[in-house]
Motif scaffolding. Structure first.
Motif, PDB file in Angstrom:
ATOM      1  N   GLY A   1       0.819  -1.214   0.000  1.00 36.54           N
ATOM      2  CA  GLY A   1       0.000   0.000   0.000  1.00 36.54           C
ATOM      3  C   GLY A   1       0.849   1.259   0.000  1.00 36.54           C
ATOM      4  N   HIS A   2       1.891   1.289   0.837  1.00 36.31           N
ATOM      5  CA  HIS A   2       2.814   2.429   0.810  1.00 36.31           C
ATOM      6  C   HIS A   2       3.446   2.576  -0.570  1.00 36.31           C
ATOM      7  CE1 HIS A   2       2.522   3.341   5.011  1.00 36.31           C
ATOM      8  NE2 HIS A   2       3.031   2.186   5.417  1.00 36.31           N
ATOM      9  N   ALA A   3       3.912   1.455  -1.124  1.00 36.74           N
ATOM     10  CA  ALA A   3       4.652   1.508  -2.385  1.00 36.74           C
ATOM     11  C   ALA A   3       3.767   1.971  -3.537  1.00 36.74           C
ATOM     12  CB  ALA A   3       5.241   0.131  -2.687  1.00 36.74           C
ATOM     13  N   VAL A   4       2.531   1.473  -3.614  1.00 33.46           N
ATOM     14  CA  VAL A   4       1.638   1.867  -4.710  1.00 33.46           C
ATOM     15  C   VAL A   4       1.327   3.364  -4.644  1.00 33.46           C
ATOM     16  CG1 VAL A   4      -0.692   1.578  -5.634  1.00 33.46           C
ATOM     17  CG2 VAL A   4       0.659  -0.433  -4.990  1.00 33.46           C
TER      18      VAL A   4
ATOM     19  N   ILE B   1      -4.838   1.610   4.900  1.00 32.86           N
ATOM     20  CA  ILE B   1      -5.976   1.459   3.981  1.00 32.86           C
ATOM     21  C   ILE B   1      -5.859   0.162   3.191  1.00 32.86           C
ATOM     22  CG2 ILE B   1      -7.196   2.533   2.067  1.00 32.86           C
ATOM     23  CD1 ILE B   1      -7.437   3.931   4.791  1.00 32.86           C
ATOM     24  N   ALA B   2      -4.603  -0.247   2.832  1.00 31.89           N
ATOM     25  CA  ALA B   2      -4.439  -1.506   2.100  1.00 31.89           C
ATOM     26  C   ALA B   2      -4.917  -2.683   2.941  1.00 31.89           C
ATOM     27  CB  ALA B   2      -2.967  -1.683   1.717  1.00 31.89           C
ATOM     28  N   GLU B   3      -4.592  -2.699   4.224  1.00 32.31           N
ATOM     29  CA  GLU B   3      -5.077  -3.773   5.090  1.00 32.31           C
ATOM     30  C   GLU B   3      -6.599  -3.758   5.176  1.00 32.31           C
ATOM     31  OE1 GLU B   3      -3.208  -4.041   8.917  1.00 32.31           O
ATOM     32  OE2 GLU B   3      -1.303  -3.274   8.170  1.00 32.31           O
ATOM     33  N   GLU B   4      -7.163  -2.570   5.220  1.00 28.14           N
ATOM     34  CA  GLU B   4      -8.625  -2.469   5.325  1.00 28.14           C
ATOM     35  C   GLU B   4      -9.304  -2.980   4.062  1.00 28.14           C
ATOM     36  OE1 GLU B   4     -11.943   1.121   5.576  1.00 28.14           O
ATOM     37  OE2 GLU B   4      -9.928   1.443   6.413  1.00 28.14           O
TER      38      GLU B   4
ATOM     39  N   VAL C   1      -7.069   5.971  -4.356  1.00 27.43           N
ATOM     40  CA  VAL C   1      -5.891   5.572  -5.140  1.00 27.43           C
ATOM     41  C   VAL C   1      -5.716   4.060  -5.113  1.00 27.43           C
ATOM     42  CG1 VAL C   1      -3.369   5.683  -5.215  1.00 27.43           C
ATOM     43  CG2 VAL C   1      -4.688   7.763  -4.906  1.00 27.43           C
ATOM     44  N   LEU C   2      -5.835   3.449  -3.961  1.00 25.89           N
ATOM     45  CA  LEU C   2      -5.632   2.010  -3.868  1.00 25.89           C
ATOM     46  C   LEU C   2      -6.784   1.236  -4.503  1.00 25.89           C
ATOM     47  CD1 LEU C   2      -4.134   1.634  -0.267  1.00 25.89           C
ATOM     48  CD2 LEU C   2      -2.947   1.669  -2.456  1.00 25.89           C
TER      49      LEU C   2
END
Length: 652
Positions: free
Chosen positions: A440-443, A497-500, A583-584
């Protein structure tokens, strides 16, 4: 900031004393020698005379004498002892009068017996008296020397402890100082004035009396001072601020007077005071402002620098990393006229510093110092020296003869985030959560237009981090724009947010992400005026208390304003969280590909992340146009992981 040669020994260095020796008294081994001599004088004669002999009475001795059995005899006139030898060769000993009677002497003469009565030595009779007297005299002499040594130390306690460096032993020069051309130019003017004062006097120029080197720790302030000592054609006196302070009242002021008197005797001289904030703290500030002894020392220094008596030919240099706590009287013109800022090195300066430190090391061809310099924003000269040394240690540990690129990468990660924790055992579910968190950070970092370029992503635990997303700036930045800060908040929110999105729940992995994001958003509202509702107002950060006057500092805004600030901080964070979720969601397939790559390879670089995003969405643009960014604090770059392992470096 550069390599440092060993500083030369000073002319005033004291000769060290060993454990069994001292310049103020006799060596300790002389006591043992004295005891040995006394014991030998007392017991050796008895031991030498204690040969195997037959003990007889005095009457038996006379009977043997009358019966012609005595060959020779010796009478001791000190204790009445008689020793001798019989005709059959047997030795004997006896006790009798101190001297033989006339009848006994006539008997021995009649029988032809040789006898002697040795005269007692005067030393033998005086030795029992001389030994106690000698010991008493030696004790008083030893006590006198001890007292003289202590008195000499007490009388010299007010003398300066400054070390003098002469021109014959330059040690460090400006060639050893990499970068900082403007700093070296300001310092060189002072050196030139002391070497060629007539050239400045022709146009009426007055050289500054004091130069204050200001900068963060590790930037090379003391190294620059040592370079001045090597370049100057005049004596250089070096002393630290703590050398002025002692337990006795008035010692600090006395040492300051002695320091300037020593400099005046030399004609022209440079006095360097390292860590001057230890004695130059602001007076009358209450807690932390110092006691009366420190203030008297500071008063004496102020008077010596620019007081009633004019001081010419003496230039003061000082170094500190806390100029905000110095007394205003110390910084006024006429004392420390010029403040030379020694900041953290810029990109080009870091490159030059690295070149100095790798000069005598075996570097592999794949090492790009430009890339290393670009990947070390915010590092001081001391940090860069440590980076090169850690790289060399890692190369030796791997059994290599050259320092490779991977050694610099691992050393940088080790310094910034701690060593890799290979022994940590993570479950498959934890690895998957960490992979999606870092993905998530990287994207977000790869997609957002003003974010720093993505360097690499790893899920290998390092230090306190379970994973790392590292960004490197393309160029040095000194200020941050609002759009860059907002994109930085989105990158920080990416892991949570990616985990969510993937698991439907959140974890504790985003702890440090939230702390950093909240601090950044609060600065946007309180200090940088980036909130329309609060307006163009700024309130200083609540830092640690260093001076007593800070204890009385109160909040300079009302409770209603505090409520508005909290609401604006919450609004900014929620808005950027919504942007991050959008964004994600738009790059959901790319998020899966990046997380899958991390689970398979554990570490992937920024180029691979961009390729995976393009593969997931061929029409999407993963390019990164990097505009000029704004940072009021002068730092740049994003390459730190948070304690839970998921955080790029904050822009402020």
């Amino acid at each position: 900031m550069s390599s440092e040669r060993p500083s030369p020994p000073s002319e005033g260095d004291e000769r060290p004393t060993g454990r069994f020796g001292s310049d103020q008294g006799w060596p300790r081994w002389t006591i043992w020698v004295l005891f040995a001599v006394i014991a030998g004088a007392l017991f050796l004669p008895g031991l030498l005379s204690s040969q195997s002999s037959e003990q007889i009475s005095y009457r038996q001795f006379l009977d043997d004498l009358r019966n012609d059995r005595v060959a020779e005899a010796t009478f001791q006139n000190t204790d009445g002892g008689i020793s001798g030898e019989l005709e059959d060769g047997t030795s004997f000993s006896s006790n009798g009068p101190l001297e033989p009677t006339d009848a006994d002497q006539s008997l021995m003469t009649e029988k032809g017996v040789e006898f002697t009565t040795p005269t007692a030595s005067i030393w033998a009779s005086l030795l029992p008296l001389l030994i106690p007297v000698g010991l008493l005299i030696a004790f008083f002499v030893w006590m006198q020397r001890r007292a003289q040594g202590q008195m000499g130390g007490i009388m010299s306690i007010g003398r300066s402890k400054a070390k003098t460096y002469s021109t014959e032993r330059p040690g460090t020069t400006f060639d050893d100082v990499a970068g900082y051309e403007q700093v070296k130019q300001d310092i060189t003017e002072v050196v030139d004035f002391l070497k060629h004062p007539d050239r400045f006097a022709e146009i009426g120029a007055r050289i500054p009396k004091g130069i204050l080197l200001v900068g963060p720790p590790g930037t090379g302030k003391t190294l620059i001072a040592r370079a001045v000592a090597g370049e100057a054609g005049v004596p250089f006196l070096s002393v630290t601020g703590s050398d002025f302070m002692e337990m006795f009242v008035g010692v600090g002021a006395s040492r300051v007077r002695d320091l300037f008197q020593s400099a005046r005797k030399m004609g022209s001289a440079i006095i360097f005071v390292d860590e001057i904030d230890s004695i130059g703290r602001k007076r009358g500030a209450g807690l932390g402002g110092g006691h009366d002894e420190r203030e008297q020392t500071l008063n004496q220094m102020l008077a010596e620098m620019d007081g009633f008596e004019v001081t010419t030919g003496i230039v003061m240099m000082a170094a500190t990393n806390r100029p905000d706590i110095l007394d205003p009287a110390l910084l006024r013109p006429g004392r420390f006229d010029r403040q030379v800022v020694v900041p953290l090195p810029e990109l080009e300066d870091r490159r030059r510093i690295l070149e100095v430190h790798v000069k005598h090391k075996h570097i592999a061809p794949d090492v790009d110092l430009d890339l290393v310099a670009r990947g070390t924003p915010g590092m001081s000269g001391a940090d860069l020296a440590n980076l090169v040394n850690e790289s060399a240690l890692l190369a030796v540990r791997r059994g290599e003869s050259e320092i490779a690129k991977r050694d610099f990468e691992e050393a940088r990660d080790r310094i910034l985030m701690g060593p890799q924790r290979d022994s940590m055992v993570l479950s498959d579910l934890e690895k998957e959560a960490i992979a999606y968190h870092e993905a998530g950070h990287a994207v977000c970092a790869a997609v957002l237009p003003t974010a720093d370029p993505l360097h690499k992503v790893t899920i290998i635990p390092s230090g306190m981090a379970l994973g790392v997303t590292m960004q490197l700036p393309l160029e040095e930045r000194h200020i941050y724009r609002q759009d860059y800060i907002e994109d930085s908040l989105v990158v920080r929110m990416g892991g949570r947010i990616a985990e969510e999105l993937v698991f439907g729940v959140i974890s504790t992995g985003a702890n440090n992400d939230l702390v950093g994001a909240t601090e950044l958003a609060r600065k946007m509202v309180r200090e940088w005026g980036m909130s329309d509702r609060v307006g163009p107002m700024a309130w200083g950060s609540q830092g640690q208390v260093f001076l007593g006057e800070d204890l009385m500092h109160t909040r300079d805004y009302s409770d209603d304003t505090a409520r508005v600030i909290d609401e604006e901080v919450e609004r900014i964070l929620r808005d950027q969280q919504d942007r991050c979720r959008q964004v994600l969601s738009e790059n959901r397939y790319g998020l899966d590909l990046v997380a899958r790559g991390l689970l398979e390879h554990e570490t992937i670089d920024g180029t691979e992340v961009t390729r995976l995003l393009e593969l997931a969405s061929p029409g999407a643009t993963a390019a990164n146009p990097h505009s000029v960014l704004v940072n009021a604090n002068g730092s740049s770059g994003s390459e730190h992981a948070d304690a839970d392992g998921h955080e790029p470096h904050p822009p402020a």
